[in-house]
Design a protein around this motif. Structure first.
Motif, PDB file in Angstrom:
ATOM      1  N   ASP A  64       0.810  -1.222   0.000  1.00  0.00           N
ATOM      2  CA  ASP A  64       0.000   0.000   0.000  1.00  0.00           C
ATOM      3  C   ASP A  64       0.843   1.271   0.000  1.00  0.00           C
ATOM      4  O   ASP A  64       0.314   2.371   0.189  1.00  0.00           O
ATOM      5  CB  ASP A  64      -0.928   0.003   1.224  1.00  0.00           C
ATOM      6  CG  ASP A  64      -1.933  -1.144   1.186  1.00  0.00           C
ATOM      7  OD1 ASP A  64      -2.431  -1.445   0.076  1.00  0.00           O
ATOM      8  OD2 ASP A  64      -2.190  -1.742   2.254  1.00  0.00           O
ATOM      9  N   ARG A 107       0.377   1.486  -6.035  1.00  0.00           N
ATOM     10  CA  ARG A 107      -0.323   2.774  -5.940  1.00  0.00           C
ATOM     11  C   ARG A 107       0.670   3.873  -6.296  1.00  0.00           C
ATOM     12  O   ARG A 107       1.464   4.315  -5.470  1.00  0.00           O
ATOM     13  CB  ARG A 107      -0.882   2.966  -4.531  1.00  0.00           C
ATOM     14  CG  ARG A 107      -1.665   4.271  -4.358  1.00  0.00           C
ATOM     15  CD  ARG A 107      -2.476   4.250  -3.070  1.00  0.00           C
ATOM     16  NE  ARG A 107      -1.646   4.230  -1.889  1.00  0.00           N
ATOM     17  CZ  ARG A 107      -1.253   5.335  -1.230  1.00  0.00           C
ATOM     18  NH1 ARG A 107      -1.632   6.543  -1.663  1.00  0.00           N
ATOM     19  NH2 ARG A 107      -0.512   5.241  -0.151  1.00  0.00           N
ATOM     20  N   PRO A 129       2.916   4.528  -1.209  1.00  0.00           N
ATOM     21  CA  PRO A 129       2.809   5.443  -2.361  1.00  0.00           C
ATOM     22  C   PRO A 129       4.112   5.428  -3.154  1.00  0.00           C
ATOM     23  O   PRO A 129       5.180   5.666  -2.593  1.00  0.00           O
ATOM     24  CB  PRO A 129       2.574   6.806  -1.694  1.00  0.00           C
ATOM     25  CG  PRO A 129       3.245   6.692  -0.354  1.00  0.00           C
ATOM     26  CD  PRO A 129       3.142   5.251   0.064  1.00  0.00           C
TER      27      PRO A 129
END
Length: 297
Positions: free
Chosen positions: A196, A222, A198
């Motif tokens: 998860d 992501r 960035p």
């Protein structure tokens, strides 16, 4: 065959850029003008020179044969122009291409060493992804390229004859993360913790790889920022805006605020650094530049 130097330059640029559209942009022509030149080349050659694919254009075996002669002809024309205008180079020129993260770590020490050992050699540089640099080598737009590959280290491309490649170093791929925040004070991270995260990544296309995301990441990354420039990517990481992957050998040139994390729970990702050129006996200047790069890698 009645082939103009303009046609040969178009052929070389199509081979380098991999598409009629990109070739037109780089040459300052319209796409229709490039298409007309390509059609004229094929008529003069009496055979197909280009293969159209969904991801771009590749040269046929006949196109590659003509490209090999085009490199020689265009180099001779450039030399003739220099002789006629009295602007011939006083030094030996080597056109060097480097993959996107190689410049910061490899280029300055290599040029410093070359200046001490072979001051008569001038090096010009350009950056690109490994696929684009391979096309530039084949097209004769650069003389030497610093490339990267990942296991199982297959041939650099499917063309024949194969490029001559020398391995100069192997380096581990790691994750660059902010020194503050979730991963502060750590030297390693489990791959599941990155699912998860960035990511700061280099834009991808059909023919170019996505750079900056861990290759074995479970699930879809992501991506929050897309940038080609490594300084931009690392400054975004330093600011706490994401993480990205970097070769471990970039550690000496990282900006403040960036820490490197080894990835656990996944096979190690090792990147090989290669110096590649066209096959055949190299010019002494190319050998000298290769030696300088190998000695500092």
């Amino acid at each position: 065959m009645d082939i103009s130097s303009t046609g040969l330059r178009v052929l070389r640029q199509i081979a380098e850029s991999g598409s009629f559209t990109a070739a037109a942009t780089r040459l300052g022509y319209t796409q229709s003008a490039v298409s007309r030149q390509a059609a004229s080349l094929e008529r003069s050659a009496g055979t197909a020179l280009f293969e159209r694919h969904p991801d771009g254009v590749r040269l046929t075996p006949a196109g590659l044969t003509l490209l090999r002669h085009a490199r020689t002809i265009l180099d001779c024309l450039t030399a003739a122009e220099r002789d006629l205008t009295g602007t011939g180079p006083r030094t030996e020129l080597v056109r060097l291409g480097l993959f996107l993260s190689a410049g910061a770590a490899l280029l300055p020490p290599s040029l410093t060493r070359l200046a001490a050992t072979d001051p008569q050699i001038t090096v010009t540089t350009t950056e690109g992804t490994t696929p684009s640099l391979i096309r530039a080598l084949r097209a004769g737009s650069i003389d030497l390229a610093v490339l990267t590959s990942r296991p199982p280290h297959r041939p650099l491309d499917g063309e024949s004859p194969r490029l001559h490649a020398e391995t100069v170093a192997d380096t581990e791929l790691v994750v660059a993360a902010p020194s503050t925040g979730e991963f502060a004070g750590r030297t390693a991270v489990h791959v599941d913790e990155l699912v998860d995260a960035p990511w700061v990544a280099t834009p991808a296309s059909r023919s170019e790889p996505l750079l900056g995301v861990w290759p074995g990441l479970p699930g879809r990354p992501r991506i929050v920022h897309r940038a080609r420039d490594w300084l931009t990517k690392l400054q975004l990481v330093a600011g706490g805006f994401g993480v990205t992957t970097v070769p471990l050998r970039l550690s000496p040139v990282l900006p403040p605020g960036v820490s490197l994390l080894h990835v656990e729970g996944a096979p190690p990702e090792v990147r090989r650094i290669l110096v590649a050129r066209l096959p055949g006996r190299p010019a002494p200047a190319i050998t000298a530049v290769t030696r300088a790069i190998a000695s500092t890698a």
